[in-house]
Design a protein around this motif. Sequence first.
Motif, PDB file in Angstrom:
ATOM      1  N   TYR A 160      47.073  21.566  29.150  1.00  0.00           N
ATOM      2  CA  TYR A 160      48.380  21.629  29.795  1.00  0.00           C
ATOM      3  C   TYR A 160      48.701  23.052  30.265  1.00  0.00           C
ATOM      4  CZ  TYR A 160      53.168  22.402  30.676  1.00  0.00           C
ATOM      5  OH  TYR A 160      54.309  22.853  31.297  1.00  0.00           O
ATOM      6  N   LEU A 161      48.530  24.030  29.386  1.00  0.00           N
ATOM      7  CA  LEU A 161      48.885  25.396  29.755  1.00  0.00           C
ATOM      8  C   LEU A 161      48.029  25.905  30.904  1.00  0.00           C
ATOM      9  CD1 LEU A 161      49.506  26.901  26.213  1.00  0.00           C
ATOM     10  CD2 LEU A 161      51.222  26.427  27.961  1.00  0.00           C
ATOM     11  N   ASP A 162      46.762  25.541  30.933  1.00  0.00           N
ATOM     12  CA  ASP A 162      45.908  25.959  32.046  1.00  0.00           C
ATOM     13  C   ASP A 162      46.345  25.293  33.349  1.00  0.00           C
ATOM     14  OD1 ASP A 162      44.450  27.662  30.460  1.00  0.00           O
ATOM     15  OD2 ASP A 162      42.827  26.238  30.090  1.00  0.00           O
ATOM     16  N   LEU A 163      46.731  24.027  33.287  1.00  0.00           N
ATOM     17  CA  LEU A 163      47.239  23.357  34.486  1.00  0.00           C
ATOM     18  C   LEU A 163      48.538  24.006  34.963  1.00  0.00           C
ATOM     19  CD1 LEU A 163      46.515  19.663  33.475  1.00  0.00           C
ATOM     20  CD2 LEU A 163      45.601  20.813  35.503  1.00  0.00           C
ATOM     21  N   ALA A 164      49.403  24.353  34.024  1.00  0.00           N
ATOM     22  CA  ALA A 164      50.647  25.026  34.402  1.00  0.00           C
ATOM     23  C   ALA A 164      50.357  26.356  35.094  1.00  0.00           C
ATOM     24  CB  ALA A 164      51.519  25.238  33.162  1.00  0.00           C
ATOM     25  N   LEU A 165      49.478  27.155  34.514  1.00  0.00           N
ATOM     26  CA  LEU A 165      49.142  28.443  35.110  1.00  0.00           C
ATOM     27  C   LEU A 165      48.465  28.268  36.468  1.00  0.00           C
ATOM     28  CD1 LEU A 165      47.913  30.225  31.870  1.00  0.00           C
ATOM     29  CD2 LEU A 165      49.939  30.854  33.201  1.00  0.00           C
ATOM     30  N   ASP A 166      47.632  27.240  36.604  1.00  0.00           N
ATOM     31  CA  ASP A 166      47.019  26.950  37.896  1.00  0.00           C
ATOM     32  C   ASP A 166      48.066  26.722  38.973  1.00  0.00           C
ATOM     33  OD1 ASP A 166      44.457  27.074  36.846  1.00  0.00           O
ATOM     34  OD2 ASP A 166      44.217  24.903  36.675  1.00  0.00           O
ATOM     35  N   ASN A 167      49.231  26.228  38.556  1.00  0.00           N
ATOM     36  CA  ASN A 167      50.307  25.931  39.490  1.00  0.00           C
ATOM     37  C   ASN A 167      51.377  27.018  39.532  1.00  0.00           C
ATOM     38  OD1 ASN A 167      50.062  23.060  40.768  1.00  0.00           O
ATOM     39  ND2 ASN A 167      49.309  22.833  38.674  1.00  0.00           N
TER      40      ASN A 167
ATOM     41  N   VAL B  47      53.912  35.176  40.222  1.00  0.00           N
ATOM     42  CA  VAL B  47      53.055  34.306  41.005  1.00  0.00           C
ATOM     43  C   VAL B  47      52.933  34.900  42.402  1.00  0.00           C
ATOM     44  CG1 VAL B  47      54.958  32.797  41.781  1.00  0.00           C
ATOM     45  CG2 VAL B  47      52.617  31.922  41.718  1.00  0.00           C
ATOM     46  N   VAL B  48      51.756  34.755  42.986  1.00  0.00           N
ATOM     47  CA  VAL B  48      51.506  35.217  44.351  1.00  0.00           C
ATOM     48  C   VAL B  48      51.224  33.975  45.191  1.00  0.00           C
ATOM     49  CG1 VAL B  48      50.113  36.681  45.841  1.00  0.00           C
ATOM     50  CG2 VAL B  48      50.551  37.372  43.461  1.00  0.00           C
ATOM     51  N   LEU B  49      52.074  33.722  46.175  1.00  0.00           N
ATOM     52  CA  LEU B  49      51.974  32.532  47.002  1.00  0.00           C
ATOM     53  C   LEU B  49      51.291  32.823  48.326  1.00  0.00           C
ATOM     54  CD1 LEU B  49      55.526  30.919  46.571  1.00  0.00           C
ATOM     55  CD2 LEU B  49      53.403  30.304  45.390  1.00  0.00           C
ATOM     56  N   ASP B  50      50.304  32.005  48.628  1.00  0.00           N
ATOM     57  CA  ASP B  50      49.681  32.008  49.957  1.00  0.00           C
ATOM     58  C   ASP B  50      50.516  31.086  50.831  1.00  0.00           C
ATOM     59  OD1 ASP B  50      48.161  31.710  52.221  1.00  0.00           O
ATOM     60  OD2 ASP B  50      46.307  31.158  51.179  1.00  0.00           O
TER      61      ASP B  50
ATOM     62  N   ALA C 293      48.119  26.827  46.982  1.00  0.00           N
ATOM     63  CA  ALA C 293      49.032  27.883  47.428  1.00  0.00           C
ATOM     64  C   ALA C 293      49.162  29.006  46.417  1.00  0.00           C
ATOM     65  CB  ALA C 293      50.415  27.301  47.715  1.00  0.00           C
ATOM     66  N   ILE C 294      48.628  28.823  45.206  1.00  0.00           N
ATOM     67  CA  ILE C 294      48.747  29.835  44.156  1.00  0.00           C
ATOM     68  C   ILE C 294      47.573  30.803  44.289  1.00  0.00           C
ATOM     69  CG2 ILE C 294      49.042  30.245  41.699  1.00  0.00           C
ATOM     70  CD1 ILE C 294      51.227  28.491  43.078  1.00  0.00           C
ATOM     71  N   ALA C 295      47.809  31.915  44.947  1.00  0.00           N
ATOM     72  CA  ALA C 295      46.747  32.900  45.172  1.00  0.00           C
ATOM     73  C   ALA C 295      46.427  33.675  43.906  1.00  0.00           C
ATOM     74  CB  ALA C 295      47.156  33.855  46.292  1.00  0.00           C
ATOM     75  N   ALA C 296      47.429  33.895  43.064  1.00  0.00           N
ATOM     76  CA  ALA C 296      47.215  34.615  41.804  1.00  0.00           C
ATOM     77  C   ALA C 296      48.388  34.343  40.880  1.00  0.00           C
ATOM     78  CB  ALA C 296      47.069  36.116  42.043  1.00  0.00           C
ATOM     79  N   THR C 297      48.124  34.415  39.592  1.00  0.00           N
ATOM     80  CA  THR C 297      49.160  34.314  38.570  1.00  0.00           C
ATOM     81  C   THR C 297      48.974  35.469  37.597  1.00  0.00           C
ATOM     82  OG1 THR C 297      49.105  31.895  38.724  1.00  0.00           O
ATOM     83  CG2 THR C 297      50.203  32.824  36.824  1.00  0.00           C
ATOM     84  N   TYR C 298      50.060  36.169  37.293  1.00  0.00           N
ATOM     85  CA  TYR C 298      50.029  37.273  36.347  1.00  0.00           C
ATOM     86  C   TYR C 298      50.889  36.911  35.124  1.00  0.00           C
ATOM     87  CZ  TYR C 298      48.094  40.227  40.068  1.00  0.00           C
ATOM     88  OH  TYR C 298      47.295  40.753  41.058  1.00  0.00           O
TER      89      TYR C 298
END
Length: 430
Positions: free
Chosen positions: A119-126, A383-386, A418-423
């Motif tokens: 779940y947490l990995d899916l959340a971070l992916d988004n 979050v960095v959005l493309d 659309a999630i180019a990066a997550t910090y």
Amino acid sequence: MTNDILLLGQTLSFAADPFTDGPGAARHDANGAVLIRDGRIIATGTADDLRAANPQAHVTDHGDKLIMAGFVDAHVHYPQTAIIASWGKRLIDWLNSYTFPEEMRFGDPEYAAEIAGRYLDLALDNGTTSMVSYCTIHPESVDAFFTAAKNRGMRVVAGKTCMDRDTAPDGLRDTAQLAYDDSKRLLEKWHGVDRLSYAITPRFSPTSTPAQLQALGDLWGEHPDCLMQTHLSEQVDEIAWVKSLYPNARDYLDTYEAFGLLRPGGLYGHAIHLEYREKSRLQEVDAALIHCPTSNTFIGSGLFDMGGLMAAGHRVGLATDTGGGSSFSMLRTMAAAYEIGQLRHNPLHPAQLLWLATTGSARAMRMEDRIGNLSPGLEADLVVLDLASTPAIAQRAERANDIWEAVFPTIMMGDDRAIAATYVAGRARG
């Protein structure tokens, strides 16, 4: 050698509430930058100014992508990860057919750990960096979630879900005393550790006896710095069910209020079919209402009155409600909130949607001093959005005349691409 990190790109933050001040509450810089040190935002400004002032910082240039606060999901059920998008009818049928059988598996620590990590990995992916989650009645489910979040450095809130009434199935019931004892022990174990916080968690009135609600109200009174999460007025037939179980209650909210479960720090999921007294009391105590739009449409619950509740001054957050909600994505959740707003003849502006998914949800959690905005002093969850992540989105964004026309196609059509990066706390995921 400096450990400072300088992120370059477009930036978006909020100086005020766009429901009150309009789109002008947002601050957009087409050539912006964010300076991060030791997991916190130190400064924001133009790329030229911050590069000149911090020549030793490690620079990551995100080009024309949009840097903003990571998404904050104010109501999820991580144990429902594996049953998301299961066909169903109404809330009670859905719980009995899918949710309760799945939640019975969470007494197994290995299974709980597997789903918590997934779940947490899916959340971070988004792009979701913080959330408030229900667990199950099993303490193992709480330990698994907090352990997985701690390992990822995330700021999260969660709690043992308590149910002792025979409306819940065998294998998913505790007792009033066990709910108190387990919750207290877990609270003392996890609350305030690293970036973790505990939420006292009665599932909802139909699955708790008055004795259990009173026990959890007493526990909240003993630990007022904790949040409390539950469900309220999600469906019309649910409300009728509550009234049959609590015939002396003035309304659904009174089943919580009578037992000390209405106060600041309360998060009440759904809150669609509220009576006048309920609205007045929720506002009076400054409790938070959590809008779960994909869930409300998926299960056919109704249309949340965002316009009316915000105009009346309620504290409102936004949430996926995994897995009654049909997506892990806060982008899809914002799109659903926009669509519900349209059906209520109250179209939400992109600034309002992005605020709800960040600052608004953080405010609902009473954590706006830590997360939910691109502001100096806050934790660097970003979050960095493309804004051109697919051909369909790119061709619309190319015609944009301002940032809102540029970002709205991503809100309406974007997904994890659309999630180019997550910090998380200043560290790039992956």
